[in-house]
Design a protein around this motif. Structure first.
Motif, short mmCIF file in Angstrom:
data_model
loop_
_atom_site.label_atom_id
_atom_site.label_comp_id
_atom_site.label_asym_id
_atom_site.label_seq_id
_atom_site.Cartn_x
_atom_site.Cartn_y
_atom_site.Cartn_z
N CYS A 232 0.86 -1.20 0.00
CA CYS A 232 0.00 0.00 0.00
C CYS A 232 0.89 1.25 0.00
O CYS A 232 0.59 2.23 -0.69
CB CYS A 232 -0.92 0.03 1.22
N PHE B 162 -12.40 1.30 4.31
CA PHE B 162 -11.99 0.17 3.47
C PHE B 162 -12.63 -1.10 4.01
O PHE B 162 -12.82 -1.22 5.22
CB PHE B 162 -10.46 0.04 3.47
N PRO B 163 -12.92 -2.06 3.11
CA PRO B 163 -13.58 -3.29 3.58
C PRO B 163 -12.63 -4.19 4.37
O PRO B 163 -11.42 -4.18 4.14
CB PRO B 163 -14.00 -3.98 2.28
N PRO C 73 -11.58 -7.86 4.72
CA PRO C 73 -11.77 -9.12 3.98
C PRO C 73 -12.14 -10.26 4.92
O PRO C 73 -11.65 -10.33 6.05
CB PRO C 73 -10.39 -9.38 3.35
N GLY D 114 -6.84 -9.04 -0.81
CA GLY D 114 -8.01 -8.32 -1.33
C GLY D 114 -8.01 -6.87 -0.87
O GLY D 114 -8.39 -5.97 -1.62
N PHE D 115 -7.53 -6.66 0.34
CA PHE D 115 -7.49 -5.31 0.89
C PHE D 115 -6.55 -4.43 0.06
O PHE D 115 -6.87 -3.30 -0.29
CB PHE D 115 -7.01 -5.36 2.35
N THR E 115 -5.71 -4.80 -3.05
CA THR E 115 -6.33 -4.49 -4.35
C THR E 115 -7.38 -3.40 -4.19
O THR E 115 -7.48 -2.49 -5.02
CB THR E 115 -6.98 -5.78 -4.92
N ALA E 116 -8.15 -3.46 -3.11
CA ALA E 116 -9.19 -2.44 -2.87
C ALA E 116 -8.54 -1.06 -2.72
O ALA E 116 -9.04 -0.07 -3.26
CB ALA E 116 -9.98 -2.79 -1.61
N ASN F 181 -7.27 0.16 -6.22
CA ASN F 181 -8.39 0.61 -7.06
C ASN F 181 -8.94 1.95 -6.57
O ASN F 181 -9.23 2.85 -7.36
CB ASN F 181 -9.52 -0.43 -7.07
N PHE F 182 -9.07 2.09 -5.27
CA PHE F 182 -9.60 3.32 -4.67
C PHE F 182 -8.69 4.51 -5.02
O PHE F 182 -9.16 5.58 -5.41
CB PHE F 182 -9.67 3.13 -3.15
N THR G 227 -7.37 -0.15 9.22
CA THR G 227 -8.02 -1.36 8.69
C THR G 227 -7.07 -2.55 8.78
O THR G 227 -7.50 -3.66 9.15
CB THR G 227 -8.47 -1.14 7.23
#
Ligand code: KG4
Ligand code: ZN
Length: 340
Positions: free
Chosen positions: A175, A203-204, A206, A217-218, A220-221, A224-225, A251
């Protein structure tokens, strides 16, 4: 009463990109020397081939310095402890070959150490902090691993949960890389996060079964964000760096914290000890300190010197193994994927 002769262990750690050597007198650290390899910064990550070459250059001066600082002569050593794995094979081979040769030359025992056991047992190095009581939950949070471990004795460690993909430190670093921060990015994110709002961006979290976690997955999120927002505003990252770092860090910590809570509920063990590079993170340390008060947990945070890779943690395992005469053989080899 006959006084027992002290045990002097020379410990060697070369599993990733730090060449480290330490000398311990029983459980007391006399010296703890680390040569960081700055060469990887230019590549934004560890380049295995360059790491092993740098270990080759560093190992003799680092060991020499560790012995000098400890005021110990080679002939006074009782044993040599070294990291057998897990780690990068080319890096591990340098430390392993050096340790074997020296143990043969000095005719003293060789002790193999699992790097992950080292991170968790670093809490037993003599200092002003109380040591953990068995059984406790060991939480390893590093660049290569994320694990929840039931530690029932120095030698009985059982993995209860792990990452299904990336390690937490790797997620910090990846990140940070997309935000243009230097390598390793974990400490940079930690620093910027102190000035930011952790609730600024959501942020979600996972999902992963049981006591496992997932971090890929985090990452990638986040990527993309950032891309989406940069398309609207090219200076989005610079303008929001502190808030981004604080929200990302929040997160990343929440993902493991939820599983720590669940592990405590599941096992009934309320004493925890964290280890690994991310154990230096101020957000994680504060969260665990607060949780200790709120939920009446007993939390052990390692001194900063023993969070990121070091040889003192290899030495303490070496000391416990020496006491039980758990020696290694000269035909043992470095093992990249060594389970706990
Ligand atoms: O334990 P370690 O030195 O090496 C491995 O065994 O992997 O951990 C290195 C990891 C890196 O990912 C680095 O970014 C992270 O620890 N790290 C931190 C902090 N200091 C080091 N992550 C977050 N906050 C920090 N203060
Ligand atoms: Zn490590």
């Amino acid at each position: 009463m006959i006084e027992q002769k002290p045990c002097y262990i020379l410990a060697i750690e070369s599993s990733c990109d730090d060449t480290a050597a330490a000398v311990l007198k029983n459980d007391l650290v006399l010296s703890n020397i680390i040569a960081n390899q700055t060469i990887h910064e230019a590549y934004g990550g560890v380049v295995p081939e360059l790491a092993s070459r740098a270990h080759q250059q560093n190992i003799v001066p680092v060991v020499d310095q560790a012995l000098k600082k400890a005021g110990i002569d080679k002939k006074d050593l009782s044993a040599i402890a070294y990291t057998r794995g897990p780690g990068l094979l080319g890096s591990l081979l340098v430390g392993t070959s050096f340790a074997k040769s020296l143990s043969m030359a000095l005719n003293i025992p060789l002790i193999e150490v699992n790097h992950l056991q080292g991170h968790l047992l670093s809490h037993f190095i003599q200092d002003e902090h109380p040591t953990p009581n068995f059984p406790f939950l060991g939480i390893t949070v590093s660049g290569g691993h994320t694990q929840i471990v039931r530690v029932s004795s120095h030698f009985s460690l059982e993995e209860l949960g792990t990452t299904l993909d990336d390690a937490i430190g790797e997620a910090f670093d990846k990140c940070g890389k997309v935000m243009g921060l230097g390598y390793p990015a974990g400490p940079h994110i930690d620093r910027h996060a102190k000035e930011g709002n952790p609730a600024a961006f959501k942020f979600p979290i996972p999902k992963a079964p049981e006591l496992n976690v997932s971090y890929s997955g985090f990452k990638t999120a986040v990527i993309n964000f950032l891309h989406k927002n940069q398309q609207k505003n090219p200076s989005f990252i610079e303008e929001n760096l502190a808030d981004l770092c604080a929200s990302i860090q929040y997160t990343l910590i929440e993902i493991i914290f939820e599983k720590i809570k669940r592990a405590i509920e599941h096992t009934g063990i309320t004493e925890i000890a964290i280890g690994g590079g991310v154990a230096a993170n101020s957000g994680l340390r504060n969260k665990l300190k607060d949780a200790a008060t709120k939920y009446n947990w007993r939390v052990h945070l390692p001194p900063f010197a023993y969070t990121t890779d070091n040889a003192a943690m290899i030495g303490i395992v070496g000391y416990f193994k020496f006491n039980e005469q758990r020696f290694g053989a000269l035909d043992q080899s470095a093992t990249a994927r060594l389970p706990l």
